[in-house]
Design an enzyme around this catalytic site. Sequence first.
Site, PDB file in Angstrom:
ATOM      1  N   GLY A 137       0.814  -1.217   0.000  1.00  0.00           N
ATOM      2  CA  GLY A 137       0.000   0.000   0.000  1.00  0.00           C
ATOM      3  C   GLY A 137       0.844   1.262   0.000  1.00  0.00           C
ATOM      4  O   GLY A 137       0.446   2.292  -0.556  1.00  0.00           O
ATOM      5  N   ASP A 154      -6.734  -0.594   6.908  1.00  0.00           N
ATOM      6  CA  ASP A 154      -7.076  -1.743   7.747  1.00  0.00           C
ATOM      7  C   ASP A 154      -5.827  -2.619   7.845  1.00  0.00           C
ATOM      8  O   ASP A 154      -5.735  -3.712   7.266  1.00  0.00           O
ATOM      9  CB  ASP A 154      -8.238  -2.485   7.078  1.00  0.00           C
ATOM     10  CG  ASP A 154      -8.654  -3.723   7.838  1.00  0.00           C
ATOM     11  OD1 ASP A 154      -9.466  -4.503   7.277  1.00  0.00           O
ATOM     12  OD2 ASP A 154      -8.172  -3.936   8.967  1.00  0.00           O
ATOM     13  N   ASP A 157      -0.049  -4.362  12.555  1.00  0.00           N
ATOM     14  CA  ASP A 157       0.561  -3.381  13.460  1.00  0.00           C
ATOM     15  C   ASP A 157       1.807  -2.755  12.853  1.00  0.00           C
ATOM     16  O   ASP A 157       2.296  -3.239  11.830  1.00  0.00           O
ATOM     17  CB  ASP A 157       0.893  -4.096  14.790  1.00  0.00           C
ATOM     18  CG  ASP A 157      -0.393  -4.647  15.439  1.00  0.00           C
ATOM     19  OD1 ASP A 157      -0.454  -5.856  15.710  1.00  0.00           O
ATOM     20  OD2 ASP A 157      -1.345  -3.844  15.600  1.00  0.00           O
TER      21      ASP A 157
HETATM   22  N1  SAM Z   1      -9.226  -6.738   9.435  1.00  0.00           N
HETATM   23  C1  SAM Z   1      -8.569  -7.476  10.489  1.00  0.00           C
HETATM   24  C2  SAM Z   1      -9.007  -6.961  11.808  1.00  0.00           C
HETATM   25  O1  SAM Z   1     -10.126  -7.247  12.194  1.00  0.00           O
HETATM   26  O2  SAM Z   1      -8.202  -6.307  12.442  1.00  0.00           O
HETATM   27  C3  SAM Z   1      -7.070  -7.429  10.480  1.00  0.00           C
HETATM   28  C4  SAM Z   1      -6.448  -6.592   9.529  1.00  0.00           C
HETATM   29  S1  SAM Z   1      -6.048  -7.340   7.999  1.00  0.00           S
HETATM   30  C5  SAM Z   1      -5.867  -9.060   8.266  1.00  0.00           C
HETATM   31  C6  SAM Z   1      -4.368  -6.721   7.910  1.00  0.00           C
HETATM   32  C7  SAM Z   1      -3.816  -6.912   6.522  1.00  0.00           C
HETATM   33  O3  SAM Z   1      -2.866  -5.903   6.215  1.00  0.00           O
HETATM   34  C8  SAM Z   1      -3.077  -8.248   6.361  1.00  0.00           C
HETATM   35  O4  SAM Z   1      -3.798  -9.057   5.469  1.00  0.00           O
HETATM   36  C9  SAM Z   1      -1.700  -7.864   5.814  1.00  0.00           C
HETATM   37  O5  SAM Z   1      -1.219  -8.757   4.838  1.00  0.00           O
HETATM   38  C10 SAM Z   1      -1.986  -6.485   5.239  1.00  0.00           C
HETATM   39  N2  SAM Z   1      -0.803  -5.623   5.097  1.00  0.00           N
HETATM   40  C11 SAM Z   1       0.236  -5.486   5.957  1.00  0.00           C
HETATM   41  N3  SAM Z   1       1.138  -4.601   5.472  1.00  0.00           N
HETATM   42  C12 SAM Z   1       0.640  -4.162   4.282  1.00  0.00           C
HETATM   43  C13 SAM Z   1       1.114  -3.232   3.303  1.00  0.00           C
HETATM   44  N4  SAM Z   1       2.286  -2.574   3.468  1.00  0.00           N
HETATM   45  N5  SAM Z   1       0.353  -3.002   2.204  1.00  0.00           N
HETATM   46  C14 SAM Z   1      -0.839  -3.659   2.042  1.00  0.00           C
HETATM   47  N6  SAM Z   1      -1.335  -4.565   2.927  1.00  0.00           N
HETATM   48  C15 SAM Z   1      -0.590  -4.808   4.039  1.00  0.00           C
END
Ligand code: SAM
Length: 283
Positions: A137, A154, A157
């Site tokens: 992102g 979303d 951490d």
């Molecule tokens: N929606 C869930 C909740 O209830 O908290 C958790 C969040 S969701 C699983 C977090 C997502 O962010 C993960 O699938 C992860 O792969 C993604 N993510 C982490 N770093 C990222 C980045 N730099 N760009 C895009 N997506 C990223």
Amino acid sequence: MLWFTEQHTPNVRFSIKVDRQIFSEQSEFQRIDVFDSQEFGRVLTLDGYLMLTEKDEFIYHEMIVHVPMCVHPKAKRVLVIGGGDGGTVRELVKYSSIEQIDLVEIDERVVEVSKLFLQQTAQALEDPRVTCYYEDGLKFIRRVESAYDLIIVDSTDPFGPGEGLFTKEFYGNCFKALHEDGIMVNQHESPFYKDDAYAMQRAHKRICHSFPISRVYQVHIPTYPSGHWLFGLASKKYHPVKDVNWQAWKDLRIRCRYYNCQLHAGSFALPNYVEELLRDVED
Ligand code: SAM
């Protein structure tokens, strides 16, 4: 007897009794695990950190979506960064006024695993308005200019793959990517434990530098460290409580199990110690 245990601080652990582990894989970016539990249903963890459970994910996903969608009078184009489990998209597709949802998820395996084992959150990813981009992102947002009404960060951490989504560069690019009355909402960590509070202050300080209106709202998420969780709402034009047409949102008759307009307004009223943490980093 199998337990999933997450270390919330060096002195605090949170454990959920697990019936069985359904899935485990090391993707290109992180360790992905899915468990089945009596208390919380299915549980998704990334790198050993609890992301969501079937029993309480409605709280997180309703509050990250319906608060900004009630504030913005006509959001049509929405960007979700992270959110590979699909829960945020599931709440967004409830709005017929939304014409386009772009999901930028770094790890395609999270989307695929969610579609396989977490139908409850992944069901809406097939909606024709949804386009998935499997990339970082932080990089995606660099090439976007004045294209969205709402950006929902979303993320995981602020360490590992998610670290870049908590930087000044990222927030500045989100500002640039939004229309002149755009809103950015982000997963904003927690005020309770020291390390989480530090991450929260750092994010707030950086967001304040990029947006004229930067507010924080709170929610109770039983499976997150301390249960006291925050979201950030950064806005170019609308104040998230004063400039809201509550009746217009109520007239949409969107069914929620957690969100309602009174709770929305109340969630921006924060404890004194949280106000102090925020004020300490505001210029
Ligand atoms: N929606 C869930 C909740 O209830 O908290 C958790 C969040 S969701 C699983 C977090 C997502 O962010 C993960 O699938 C992860 O792969 C993604 N993510 C982490 N770093 C990222 C980045 N730099 N760009 C895009 N997506 C990223």
